[in-house]
Design an enzyme around this catalytic site. Sequence first.
Site, PDB file in Angstrom:
ATOM      1  N   CYS A 130       0.832  -1.198   0.000  1.00  5.06           N
ATOM      2  CA  CYS A 130       0.000   0.000   0.000  1.00  5.06           C
ATOM      3  C   CYS A 130       0.869   1.252   0.000  1.00  5.06           C
ATOM      4  O   CYS A 130       1.694   1.444   0.888  1.00  5.06           O
ATOM      5  CB  CYS A 130      -0.925   0.031   1.207  1.00  5.06           C
ATOM      6  SG  CYS A 130      -1.939   1.515   1.230  1.00  5.06           S
ATOM      7  N   LYS A 165       0.288  -9.825  -1.983  1.00  4.84           N
ATOM      8  CA  LYS A 165       0.002  -8.783  -2.984  1.00  4.84           C
ATOM      9  C   LYS A 165       1.231  -7.922  -3.198  1.00  4.84           C
ATOM     10  O   LYS A 165       1.750  -7.306  -2.270  1.00  4.84           O
ATOM     11  CB  LYS A 165      -1.179  -7.921  -2.536  1.00  4.84           C
ATOM     12  CG  LYS A 165      -1.588  -6.908  -3.594  1.00  4.84           C
ATOM     13  CD  LYS A 165      -2.991  -6.430  -3.374  1.00  4.84           C
ATOM     14  CE  LYS A 165      -3.399  -5.418  -4.420  1.00  4.84           C
ATOM     15  NZ  LYS A 165      -4.732  -4.888  -4.175  1.00  4.84           N
ATOM     16  N   GLY A 243      -5.248  -4.593 -12.470  1.00  2.45           N
ATOM     17  CA  GLY A 243      -4.709  -3.302 -12.869  1.00  2.45           C
ATOM     18  C   GLY A 243      -5.407  -2.839 -14.125  1.00  2.45           C
ATOM     19  O   GLY A 243      -5.086  -3.259 -15.222  1.00  2.45           O
TER      20      GLY A 243
HETATM   21  C1  LIG Z   1      -9.760   3.647  -3.626  1.00  2.00           C
HETATM   22  C2  LIG Z   1      -8.838   2.463  -3.635  1.00  2.00           C
HETATM   23  C3  LIG Z   1      -8.540   1.807  -2.432  1.00  2.00           C
HETATM   24  C4  LIG Z   1      -7.689   0.714  -2.417  1.00  2.00           C
HETATM   25  N1  LIG Z   1      -7.422   0.072  -1.236  1.00  2.00           N
HETATM   26  C5  LIG Z   1      -6.620  -1.026  -1.229  1.00  2.00           C
HETATM   27  C6  LIG Z   1      -6.377  -1.759  -0.016  1.00  2.00           C
HETATM   28  O1  LIG Z   1      -6.892  -1.441   1.054  1.00  2.00           O
HETATM   29  N2  LIG Z   1      -5.543  -2.839  -0.072  1.00  2.00           N
HETATM   30  C7  LIG Z   1      -4.953  -3.242  -1.239  1.00  2.00           C
HETATM   31  O2  LIG Z   1      -4.217  -4.225  -1.246  1.00  2.00           O
HETATM   32  N3  LIG Z   1      -5.194  -2.581  -2.395  1.00  2.00           N
HETATM   33  C8  LIG Z   1      -5.996  -1.490  -2.411  1.00  2.00           C
HETATM   34  N4  LIG Z   1      -6.232  -0.831  -3.608  1.00  2.00           N
HETATM   35  C9  LIG Z   1      -5.599  -1.315  -4.837  1.00  2.00           C
HETATM   36  C10 LIG Z   1      -6.515  -2.218  -5.650  1.00  2.00           C
HETATM   37  O3  LIG Z   1      -6.875  -3.369  -4.933  1.00  2.00           O
HETATM   38  C11 LIG Z   1      -5.848  -2.623  -6.978  1.00  2.00           C
HETATM   39  O4  LIG Z   1      -4.647  -3.308  -6.680  1.00  2.00           O
HETATM   40  C12 LIG Z   1      -5.516  -1.431  -7.859  1.00  2.00           C
HETATM   41  O5  LIG Z   1      -6.526  -0.462  -7.782  1.00  2.00           O
HETATM   42  C13 LIG Z   1      -5.277  -1.815  -9.336  1.00  2.00           C
HETATM   43  O6  LIG Z   1      -6.443  -2.343  -9.935  1.00  2.00           O
HETATM   44  P1  LIG Z   1      -7.515  -1.464 -10.792  1.00  2.00           P
HETATM   45  O7  LIG Z   1      -6.722  -0.640 -11.749  1.00  2.00           O
HETATM   46  O8  LIG Z   1      -8.402  -2.462 -11.429  1.00  2.00           O
HETATM   47  O9  LIG Z   1      -8.223  -0.615  -9.797  1.00  2.00           O
HETATM   48  C14 LIG Z   1      -7.104   0.261  -3.635  1.00  2.00           C
HETATM   49  C15 LIG Z   1      -7.421   0.921  -4.829  1.00  2.00           C
HETATM   50  C16 LIG Z   1      -8.271   1.999  -4.855  1.00  2.00           C
HETATM   51  C17 LIG Z   1      -8.580   2.668  -6.160  1.00  2.00           C
END
Ligand SMILES: Cc1cc2nc3c(=O)[nH]c(=O)nc-3n(C[C@H](O)[C@H](O)[C@H](O)COP(=O)(O)O)c2cc1C
Lengths: 305, 255
Positions: A130, A165, A243
Amino acid sequence: MVKLDFKIGDLHFKNPVLTASGTFGYGLEFDDFLDVSRLGGIVVKGITLEPREGNPSPRMAETPSGMLNAVGLQNKGIDYFEKNIYPDLALYKTNVIVNINGSYIDDYITLAGRIGKLKKISAIELNISCPNVRMGGMAFGTNEKSAREVTRAVRAVYQGKLIVKLSPNVTNIVDFARIAEEEGADSVSLINTLLGMSVDVKTMKPALSTITGGLSGPAIKPVALRMVWQVARALTIPVIGMGGIMNADDAIEFFLAGASAVQVGTASFIDPQASVKILEGIESYLVEKGFSDIRELIGLLNKVH
Amino acid sequence: MAKRIESLNITENKRLNKDFFILELSGKSKIPDMKPGQFVQVKIEGSPGTFLRRPISVHDVNYGQNTLKLLIQIAGKGTETLSRLQPGDILNIIYPLGNSFSLPPEGQNVLLAGGGCGIAPLLFLGKYLRSNGFQPDILLGFRNTERIIEFNDYKEIGKVFLTTEDGSQGEKGFVTQHPVLATSKYDRIYCCGPDPMMKAVAEYSSKNNIFCEVSLENLMGCGIGACLCCAVDTVRGNLCTCVDGPVFNTKDLKW
Ligand SMILES: Cc1cc2nc3c(=O)[nH]c(=O)nc-3n(C[C@H](O)[C@H](O)[C@H](O)COP(=O)(O)O)c2cc1C
Ligand SMILES: Cc1cc2nc3c(=O)[nH]c(=O)nc-3n(C[C@H](O)[C@H](O)[C@H](O)COP(=O)(O)OP(=O)(O)OC[C@H]3O[C@@H](n4cnc5c(N)ncnc54)[C@H](O)[C@@H]3O)c2cc1C
Ligand code: FES
């Protein structure tokens, strides 16, 4: 009927479409829009030992084909989770995976131990990536020694399936994936958000209160896909790709690159039904292409080239 | 009321002035019950730079005709794209979202204060108050004559008082400087407008011990409580503007 199921060790998933942590709440926020139990699994939002208030606002900024966030793991802590959220989650007829976070290795150990006692939680997703918390978080995921230590420590106390992760904010993500595998992870998931920033030229201030934040959405898809491809070639454990997946074609790219499953993230903000639509789209793609099992698709790219 | 995602037909796009327009949407199936203060998350097609949905308040609802109206200010690329929609076009929305303004105890004297696009939820609120036996006054603030939004509909709800910052119409100054605040005694103020205006009204209310609710306009990622991007700092910790709000009692806000 095409076969869509997949396994992490002996843990069965009815299909390979999951939701990404932090983008799907606890699933419950989506009950009005879809039958969550249709999904292969959900990864609930990041949890910590103690309650966290997260970062001040503004916490988000829209960027070209994506968004930056600086939520900072706001959550009510494990006590609240066990008492008030877990009972509802336990009713879902799908795999519920908890994303755990900490500032110290001991936090991760305690959390993993407590999650291990919750019968209906199928797996832990160990978040060492994170970008939005000062202590820990990405610090673990961008340093090989601490990534190894935290994975080993959690593995020692947690009997369920362990998914690590990975952070994309490293020079060579494959090194970190290998460490996870060596330390007994059952799967790796990638990518977490890419560290980025945005400036408001009107106010001449950073768009986020934290200045930098995590970039997600279609903007990061090519980077994510490249990393999933690299990691899938290097590991024997299943790789969960994510992603910028917005539709079935995006997801299929990840399968072809070697992902055994995908997580849908930011797409759920724009269309809360995105995850099931992607699942349906994958199914029709397989039928159209004459595949009977999604396994035939996984890593096909590497077989052809 | 369950939230839903739905494509509605645009039945009218009425331009009010340079920056403001009203979209009327008509449901294919019966539109859900909505409460004043609630909002919709609008998907914007044909604007490549607009990735996320945009939150817009419910301006007016006509259950008989199965229509709802959105009053929108052109603030950037997303709202500009919306301003070009034509009758027959489709708009995909998620709704109804958020909490709502609370109903006052019987017999209370109520003021609705709004400025800019913040007047949007006040029409629906005003009608709702009227149908529940209240006689609200309405105080609207605009920058200048050019920016005034047609407010005939508001006149049907109650007495309308007007301020402009340059004094070109109504009283000169901000809404908090309007003499009606000195001559009438209000038990409640409902307010929506730019942040500085809401803060001024909140301060006035707190000084005069008046119950005050405001509708906040935070940036939103999802609108349904999933992303936690819309946090607002309150005496009860960080809350979500989209599910715990957008309407907050000003006593709870750390302004
Ligand atoms: C608002 C928001 C909050 C997120 N919170 C977490 C989290 O608490 N833990 C985590 O491992 N990833 C978190 N992520 C990352 C997502 O799980 C993911 O890895 C990332 O957004 C890439 O995927 P996407 O492009 O489909 O969103 C968060 C992403 C967003 C946009
Ligand atoms: C609950 C809620 C209800 C709203 N109701 C209405 C309404 O009824 N009518 C209306 O015209 N507007 C309303 N807004 C504001 C509206 O959402 C924004 O003006 C809109 O998102 C701007 O999008 P854009 O693409 O045109 O502008 P952008 O190009 O994204 O931004 C242009 C400018 O607007 C600002 N802005 C962007 N998003 C918001 C936002 N969510 N709130 C405030 N400022 C923003 C940006 O900081 C920037 O300065 C509401 C906002 C919220 C949170
Ligand atoms: S906008 Fe996503 S939680 Fe409020």
